[in-house]
Design an enzyme around this catalytic site. Structure first.
Site, mmCIF file in Angstrom:
data_model
loop_
_atom_site.group_PDB
_atom_site.id
_atom_site.type_symbol
_atom_site.label_atom_id
_atom_site.label_comp_id
_atom_site.label_asym_id
_atom_site.label_seq_id
_atom_site.Cartn_x
_atom_site.Cartn_y
_atom_site.Cartn_z
ATOM 1 N N ASP A 9 2.453 1.595 11.417
ATOM 2 C CA ASP A 9 2.676 0.965 10.116
ATOM 3 C C ASP A 9 3.276 -0.412 10.380
ATOM 4 O O ASP A 9 4.382 -0.523 10.919
ATOM 5 C CB ASP A 9 3.651 1.863 9.332
ATOM 6 C CG ASP A 9 4.020 1.298 7.984
ATOM 7 O OD1 ASP A 9 3.741 0.114 7.689
ATOM 8 O OD2 ASP A 9 4.621 2.067 7.196
ATOM 9 N N ASN A 23 -4.753 -10.370 -1.662
ATOM 10 C CA ASN A 23 -5.882 -10.818 -2.489
ATOM 11 C C ASN A 23 -5.525 -12.195 -3.030
ATOM 12 O O ASN A 23 -4.393 -12.663 -2.850
ATOM 13 C CB ASN A 23 -6.198 -9.815 -3.610
ATOM 14 C CG ASN A 23 -5.009 -9.581 -4.511
ATOM 15 O OD1 ASN A 23 -4.475 -10.511 -5.109
ATOM 16 N ND2 ASN A 23 -4.556 -8.339 -4.586
ATOM 17 N N GLY A 31 -3.202 -0.620 -0.209
ATOM 18 C CA GLY A 31 -3.315 -0.758 1.241
ATOM 19 C C GLY A 31 -2.087 -1.394 1.871
ATOM 20 O O GLY A 31 -0.949 -1.130 1.474
ATOM 21 N N ASP A 33 -1.093 -4.424 1.705
ATOM 22 C CA ASP A 33 -0.427 -5.305 0.730
ATOM 23 C C ASP A 33 0.633 -4.528 -0.056
ATOM 24 O O ASP A 33 1.793 -4.973 -0.194
ATOM 25 C CB ASP A 33 -1.509 -5.873 -0.211
ATOM 26 C CG ASP A 33 -1.061 -7.054 -1.041
ATOM 27 O OD1 ASP A 33 0.073 -7.520 -0.850
ATOM 28 O OD2 ASP A 33 -1.860 -7.522 -1.869
ATOM 29 N N SER A 116 -9.392 -7.299 5.918
ATOM 30 C CA SER A 116 -10.699 -7.075 5.247
ATOM 31 C C SER A 116 -11.433 -5.788 5.616
ATOM 32 O O SER A 116 -12.506 -5.536 5.061
ATOM 33 C CB SER A 116 -11.672 -8.254 5.466
ATOM 34 O OG SER A 116 -11.364 -9.337 4.624
ATOM 35 N N THR A 117 -10.893 -4.969 6.537
ATOM 36 C CA THR A 117 -11.666 -3.776 6.929
ATOM 37 C C THR A 117 -11.291 -2.523 6.134
ATOM 38 O O THR A 117 -11.789 -1.435 6.421
ATOM 39 C CB THR A 117 -11.556 -3.479 8.443
ATOM 40 O OG1 THR A 117 -10.216 -3.103 8.758
ATOM 41 C CG2 THR A 117 -11.973 -4.681 9.271
ATOM 42 N N GLY A 118 -10.440 -2.675 5.139
ATOM 43 C CA GLY A 118 -10.097 -1.557 4.253
ATOM 44 C C GLY A 118 -10.962 -1.634 3.005
ATOM 45 O O GLY A 118 -12.189 -1.590 3.103
ATOM 46 N N VAL A 119 -10.351 -1.840 1.855
ATOM 47 C CA VAL A 119 -11.117 -1.854 0.598
ATOM 48 C C VAL A 119 -12.111 -3.019 0.539
ATOM 49 O O VAL A 119 -13.070 -2.961 -0.228
ATOM 50 C CB VAL A 119 -10.230 -1.833 -0.671
ATOM 51 C CG1 VAL A 119 -9.342 -0.605 -0.691
ATOM 52 C CG2 VAL A 119 -9.428 -3.080 -0.841
ATOM 53 N N TYR A 120 -11.929 -4.043 1.352
ATOM 54 C CA TYR A 120 -12.880 -5.169 1.350
ATOM 55 C C TYR A 120 -14.111 -4.906 2.230
ATOM 56 O O TYR A 120 -15.032 -5.729 2.276
ATOM 57 C CB TYR A 120 -12.180 -6.471 1.745
ATOM 58 C CG TYR A 120 -11.361 -7.095 0.631
ATOM 59 C CD1 TYR A 120 -11.292 -6.510 -0.633
ATOM 60 C CD2 TYR A 120 -10.657 -8.286 0.828
ATOM 61 C CE1 TYR A 120 -10.543 -7.087 -1.657
ATOM 62 C CE2 TYR A 120 -9.915 -8.871 -0.196
ATOM 63 C CZ TYR A 120 -9.862 -8.269 -1.427
ATOM 64 O OH TYR A 120 -9.134 -8.852 -2.439
HETATM 65 N N1 AR6 Z 1 0.148 -0.972 8.354
HETATM 66 C C1 AR6 Z 1 -0.929 -1.402 9.044
HETATM 67 N N2 AR6 Z 1 -2.189 -1.335 8.571
HETATM 68 C C2 AR6 Z 1 -2.350 -0.784 7.338
HETATM 69 C C3 AR6 Z 1 -1.277 -0.321 6.546
HETATM 70 C C4 AR6 Z 1 0.028 -0.435 7.099
HETATM 71 N N3 AR6 Z 1 1.101 -0.026 6.448
HETATM 72 N N4 AR6 Z 1 -1.786 0.161 5.374
HETATM 73 C C5 AR6 Z 1 -3.131 0.021 5.434
HETATM 74 N N5 AR6 Z 1 -3.477 -0.543 6.614
HETATM 75 P P1 AR6 Z 1 -6.601 -3.030 3.177
HETATM 76 P P2 AR6 Z 1 -8.360 -5.416 2.874
HETATM 77 C C6 AR6 Z 1 -4.799 -0.898 7.146
HETATM 78 O O1 AR6 Z 1 -7.443 -2.236 2.236
HETATM 79 O O2 AR6 Z 1 -9.556 -4.635 3.301
HETATM 80 C C7 AR6 Z 1 -5.282 -4.709 -1.257
HETATM 81 O O3 AR6 Z 1 -5.288 -4.020 -2.469
HETATM 82 C C8 AR6 Z 1 -6.015 -0.228 6.546
HETATM 83 O O4 AR6 Z 1 -6.184 1.086 7.060
HETATM 84 O O5 AR6 Z 1 -5.124 -2.952 3.074
HETATM 85 O O6 AR6 Z 1 -8.140 -6.770 3.459
HETATM 86 C C9 AR6 Z 1 -5.106 -6.211 -1.436
HETATM 87 O O7 AR6 Z 1 -4.280 -6.522 -2.518
HETATM 88 C C10 AR6 Z 1 -7.108 -1.171 7.040
HETATM 89 O O8 AR6 Z 1 -7.411 -0.874 8.411
HETATM 90 O O9 AR6 Z 1 -6.966 -4.632 3.103
HETATM 91 C C11 AR6 Z 1 -6.514 -6.677 -1.655
HETATM 92 O O10 AR6 Z 1 -6.909 -6.544 -3.001
HETATM 93 C C12 AR6 Z 1 -6.431 -2.543 6.984
HETATM 94 O O11 AR6 Z 1 -5.024 -2.265 6.898
HETATM 95 C C13 AR6 Z 1 -7.334 -5.763 -0.784
HETATM 96 O O12 AR6 Z 1 -6.571 -4.560 -0.651
HETATM 97 C C14 AR6 Z 1 -6.840 -3.405 5.792
HETATM 98 O O13 AR6 Z 1 -7.034 -2.599 4.651
HETATM 99 C C15 AR6 Z 1 -7.549 -6.344 0.600
HETATM 100 O O14 AR6 Z 1 -8.440 -5.524 1.306
#
Ligand code: AR6
Length: 168
Positions: A9, A23, A31, A33, A116-120
């Site tokens: 984390d 965002n 996520g 953020d 960007s590899t999560g919800v994006y």
């Molecule tokens: N520590 C490290 N990595 C994490 C953590 C954490 N605590 N939590 C999640 N991840 P994402 P995006 C990983 O969706 O794709 C938000 O709502 C996760 O598993 O957080 O850039 C923003 O406000 C994945 O591998 O970010 C935007 O609207 C990575 O972090 C949107 O999501 C990125 O996943 C951005 O989407």
């Protein structure tokens, strides 16, 4: 400059600059953020409200409040739309701008999530390769940034970043 890949984390790892996959509103989300805003406390949102958002591929810096860091660097990554909308260049720009801000603020240790590899939905292998390549390239000429750590939230992400480091 040293590059490290770790599992965990990002909000729990002491650093100088903690990067947030934000965002364009900079007003929080899910996520990483969400975790960063929860860890920092409400003062982070107050400071973010003064910034007027941030363009995709750019970055802005704030205090880190209750997080174990000096600064948070917020960068909105691109939403993956198939690859024909400049997504790769925008993702590279995110890493470059974060590195430049970290250098400007004399940060020795920078921690990045997998932007960007999560919800994006940016394809993981491609994202990892862009991340590692951009960080190594921009870091070469830096005086203050000594250690970049990619903090991966799951094993699959960690393996993708390890592979990207090994092919470089
Ligand atoms: N520590 C490290 N990595 C994490 C953590 C954490 N605590 N939590 C999640 N991840 P994402 P995006 C990983 O969706 O794709 C938000 O709502 C996760 O598993 O957080 O850039 C923003 O406000 C994945 O591998 O970010 C935007 O609207 C990575 O972090 C949107 O999501 C990125 O996943 C951005 O989407």
């Amino acid at each position: 400059m040293e590059v490290k890949i770790s599992l965990g984390d990002i909000t729990k790892i002491p650093t100088d600059a903690m990067v947030n996959a934000a965002n364009t509103s900079l007003l929080g989300g899910g996520g990483v953020d969400g975790a960063i805003h929860r860890g920092a406390g409400p003062q982070l949102l107050e400071e973010c409200q003064t910034l007027n958002g941030c363009r995709t591929g750019s970055a802005k810096i704030t205090g880190a409040y209750c997080l174990p860091a000096k600064y948070v660097i917020h960068t909105p990554g691109p939403i993956w739309r198939g690859g024909d909308y400049g997504e790769e260049e925008l993702l590279s720009s995110c890493y470059r701008k974060c590195m430049e801000l970290a250098e400007q603020y004399q940060c020795a240790h920078v921690t990045f999530p997998s932007i960007s590899t999560g919800v994006y939905r940016f394809p993981l292998e491609k994202a990892a390769s862009i991340a590692v390549k951009t960080v190594l390239e921009t870091g070469k000429s830096m005086k203050y940034v000594k250690r970049v750590e990619f903090v991966c939230f799951d094993g699959k992400t960690k393996r993708a970043y390890e592979n990207a480091v090994n092919v470089k």
